[in-house]
Design a protein around this motif. Structure first.
Motif, short mmCIF file in Angstrom:
data_model
loop_
_atom_site.label_atom_id
_atom_site.label_comp_id
_atom_site.label_asym_id
_atom_site.label_seq_id
_atom_site.Cartn_x
_atom_site.Cartn_y
_atom_site.Cartn_z
N LEU A 58 3.75 -6.28 -0.50
CA LEU A 58 2.74 -5.89 0.47
C LEU A 58 3.31 -5.95 1.89
N PHE A 59 3.98 -7.03 2.20
CA PHE A 59 4.54 -7.19 3.55
C PHE A 59 5.73 -6.27 3.77
N GLU A 60 6.58 -6.15 2.77
CA GLU A 60 7.74 -5.28 2.91
C GLU A 60 7.32 -3.82 3.09
N GLY A 76 -11.51 7.91 13.90
CA GLY A 76 -10.29 8.09 14.67
C GLY A 76 -9.25 7.02 14.49
N GLY A 77 -9.44 6.12 13.53
CA GLY A 77 -8.49 5.05 13.30
C GLY A 77 -7.38 5.45 12.35
N ASN A 78 -6.37 4.60 12.26
CA ASN A 78 -5.23 4.83 11.37
C ASN A 78 -5.16 3.71 10.34
N ALA A 79 -5.05 4.05 9.07
CA ALA A 79 -5.00 3.04 8.02
C ALA A 79 -4.27 3.57 6.80
N ILE A 80 -3.64 2.67 6.08
CA ILE A 80 -3.05 2.98 4.79
C ILE A 80 -3.53 1.93 3.79
N ALA A 81 -3.54 2.29 2.51
CA ALA A 81 -3.94 1.35 1.46
C ALA A 81 -2.69 0.88 0.71
N VAL A 82 -2.64 -0.42 0.42
CA VAL A 82 -1.53 -0.99 -0.33
C VAL A 82 -2.10 -1.92 -1.41
N LYS A 83 -1.79 -1.62 -2.65
CA LYS A 83 -2.26 -2.44 -3.76
C LYS A 83 -1.39 -3.68 -3.92
N ALA A 84 -2.03 -4.84 -4.07
CA ALA A 84 -1.30 -6.08 -4.33
C ALA A 84 -2.28 -7.15 -4.77
N ASN A 85 -1.98 -7.80 -5.86
CA ASN A 85 -2.73 -8.98 -6.31
C ASN A 85 -2.20 -10.17 -5.53
N ILE A 86 -3.03 -10.76 -4.68
CA ILE A 86 -2.52 -11.78 -3.77
C ILE A 86 -2.21 -13.10 -4.45
N SER A 87 -2.49 -13.23 -5.73
CA SER A 87 -2.10 -14.44 -6.46
C SER A 87 -0.70 -14.32 -7.07
N LYS A 88 -0.07 -13.15 -6.93
CA LYS A 88 1.24 -12.90 -7.52
C LYS A 88 2.30 -12.81 -6.42
N THR A 131 -6.19 -8.44 3.81
CA THR A 131 -6.27 -8.54 2.34
C THR A 131 -7.72 -8.46 1.91
N GLY A 132 -7.92 -7.98 0.69
CA GLY A 132 -9.28 -7.84 0.18
C GLY A 132 -10.12 -6.91 1.03
N ALA A 133 -9.51 -5.84 1.53
CA ALA A 133 -10.17 -5.00 2.53
C ALA A 133 -10.88 -3.79 1.94
N SER A 134 -10.95 -3.69 0.63
CA SER A 134 -11.59 -2.52 0.04
C SER A 134 -13.12 -2.63 0.01
N VAL A 183 -4.98 -1.66 4.48
CA VAL A 183 -6.10 -2.04 3.63
C VAL A 183 -5.54 -2.49 2.29
N ASN A 184 -5.47 -3.79 2.10
CA ASN A 184 -4.99 -4.32 0.81
C ASN A 184 -6.13 -4.37 -0.20
N TYR A 185 -5.81 -4.03 -1.44
CA TYR A 185 -6.78 -4.13 -2.53
C TYR A 185 -6.03 -4.54 -3.79
N SER A 186 -6.77 -5.08 -4.77
CA SER A 186 -6.12 -5.56 -5.99
C SER A 186 -6.30 -4.65 -7.18
N ALA A 187 -7.41 -3.89 -7.22
CA ALA A 187 -7.68 -3.10 -8.43
C ALA A 187 -8.36 -1.77 -8.15
N ASN A 188 -9.35 -1.75 -7.28
CA ASN A 188 -10.21 -0.58 -7.14
C ASN A 188 -9.68 0.35 -6.05
N ALA A 189 -8.87 1.32 -6.47
CA ALA A 189 -8.28 2.26 -5.52
C ALA A 189 -9.34 3.14 -4.86
N ALA A 190 -10.39 3.46 -5.61
CA ALA A 190 -11.44 4.32 -5.06
C ALA A 190 -12.13 3.65 -3.87
N GLN A 191 -12.41 2.35 -3.99
CA GLN A 191 -13.03 1.63 -2.88
C GLN A 191 -12.09 1.55 -1.68
#
Length: 242
Positions: free
Chosen positions: A70-72, A51-63, A8-11, A31-39
């Motif tokens: 995010l987990f699903e 050479g790594g593998n990653a995906i971005a998933v937006k989620a406000n961790i207070s909600k 979480t907060g990985a941007s 890579v979880n982020y709350s607002a800044n998709a560009a980051q």
């Protein structure tokens, strides 16, 4: 089989460095982020460039619903969750005497409620033998003026970590916290004068601010095979700051 890690907060900041390090260690990283998709996209690009593998998933961790999603989504996309690193957080400062209730509530909502929500989902979905790691702060030991809300939230994080470690007895899941000292990130440097930064950099006997990679290395240890006997602990990675 490739293992999966949610950060979480990985941007940006410490979270981004942790995500990059875990990708280097062989994890597929969310890579979880709350607002800044560009980051977040920048972080993904940095991981893929090595050479790594990653995906971005937006989620406000207070909600609650967004943390659940995010987990699903991670399970749908990557099949399992082996490591959860909860790095997202905020650090607004205000003296207690100012009675800034909104600042206090926002800090608790993000740092403590957010940790509770993430740890609950991690406990529900993580594979047996998995690792759960939350970020606290070494500033707890210093009790600096204006840090009241932040310290209260991070003290709560450490309590949750120890309780969850006991609740997951029998599943070979470790639950730990990493408590950084002063780290040269945007979150830490914001609002500080150069004089304040220099003073803080001298507090540790090593006489420097930490770097995000310093914390990523500790998380890598806890998430890897050598960290399996460390459980219900707070590792104060701070250069001797406290």
């Amino acid at each position: 089989m490739v293992k999966t890690a949610i950060v979480t907060g990985a941007s940006r900041g410490i979270g981004r460095e942790i995500a990059k390090r875990l990708a280097t260690d062989g994890f597929s990283v969310v890579v979880n982020y709350s607002a800044n998709a560009a980051q977040a996209d920048e972080a993904i690009g940095e991981i893929q460039a090595t050479g790594g593998n990653a995906i971005a998933v937006k989620a406000n961790i207070s909600k609650e619903n967004e943390v659940e999603q995010l987990f699903e989504h991670t399970i749908t996309m990557l099949g399992a969750i082996d490591v959860v690193v909860h790095s997202a957080g905020i650090m607004p400062l205000s003296p207690i005497i100012d009675n800034d209730v909104q600042l206090f509530d926002n800090t608790i909502a993000t740092n403590l409620r957010g940790t509770f929500l993430v740890l609950a989902q991690a406990a529900k979905h993580i594979t047996d033998g998995g690792r759960i790691i939350a970020l606290s702060s070494s500033v707890i030991a210093k009790s600096f003026p204006s840090y009241g809300a932040y310290i209260a939230s991070k003290a709560g994080v450490e309590g949750l970590v120890r309780v969850l470690a006991n609740e997951l007895r029998g599943r070979n899941v470790t639950v730990n916290a990493v408590a950084p000292g002063p780290i040269a990130t945007e979150l830490f440097l914001q609002g500080k004068t150069q004089e304040q930064i220099e003073q803080l950099s001298k507090l540790a006997p090593i006489e420097r601010l930490g770097e995000p990679l310093d914390i990523a290395r500790v998380v890598s240890f806890l998430a890897g095979p050598d960290g399996g006997w460390v459980n219900a602990q707070v590792l104060r990675a701070n250069g001797g700051f406290a």
